[in-house]
Design a protein around this motif. Structure first.
Motif, short mmCIF file in Angstrom:
data_model
loop_
_atom_site.label_atom_id
_atom_site.label_comp_id
_atom_site.label_asym_id
_atom_site.label_seq_id
_atom_site.Cartn_x
_atom_site.Cartn_y
_atom_site.Cartn_z
N ARG A 160 -13.13 -1.91 7.70
CA ARG A 160 -12.47 -2.12 6.38
C ARG A 160 -13.35 -1.52 5.43
O ARG A 160 -14.52 -1.33 5.62
CB ARG A 160 -12.75 -3.79 6.21
N SER A 178 -9.69 -3.11 2.21
CA SER A 178 -8.56 -2.44 2.71
C SER A 178 -8.94 -1.99 4.06
O SER A 178 -10.19 -1.81 4.40
CB SER A 178 -8.08 -1.07 1.83
N ASP A 179 -8.02 -2.04 4.83
CA ASP A 179 -8.09 -1.57 6.20
C ASP A 179 -8.01 0.14 6.52
O ASP A 179 -7.47 0.79 5.56
CB ASP A 179 -7.13 -2.05 7.27
N LEU A 191 -6.71 5.40 4.73
CA LEU A 191 -6.41 4.09 4.31
C LEU A 191 -5.10 3.40 4.84
O LEU A 191 -4.27 4.11 5.30
CB LEU A 191 -6.24 3.98 2.69
N GLN A 192 -4.98 2.24 4.95
CA GLN A 192 -3.78 1.57 5.34
C GLN A 192 -2.61 1.93 4.48
O GLN A 192 -2.96 2.20 3.39
CB GLN A 192 -3.74 0.09 5.34
N ALA A 242 -2.06 1.18 0.37
CA ALA A 242 -3.33 1.14 -0.13
C ALA A 242 -3.68 2.06 -1.47
O ALA A 242 -3.27 3.07 -1.09
CB ALA A 242 -4.57 1.08 0.84
#
Length: 75
Positions: A2, A11-12, A32-33, A36
């Motif tokens: 994260r 954010s993942d 980033l996921q 995001a």
């Protein structure tokens, strides 16, 4: 993993690549996921946390550049 920085929610991220720059230095390429939004400037610090690690701890890194067009971050 994260990632977060001041005024940004967690954010993942995925570690896509690790580059050994010198015997002591590595560059991590993070994605980033999806969806995001991450706006930052070089030198800004970010916090990484692995939620699977016990006990949880934070790692602080400086960005080595602006996010790439594909959204990849380098720390």
């Amino acid at each position: 993993m994260r990632i977060a920085y001041v005024a940004m929610p967690w954010s993942d991220v995925t570690i896509d690549r690790v580059v050994q720059e010198t015997p002591l230095d590595r560059t991590f390429h993070l994605t980033l996921q999806e969806g995001a939004v991450f706006t930052a400037t070089p030198g800004q610090y970010v916090v990484l946390r692995d939620p699977t690690e016990e006990p949880e701890r934070d790692w602080y890194f400086s960005l080595s550049g602006v996010p790439a067009e594909d959204g990849t971050l380098r720390i």
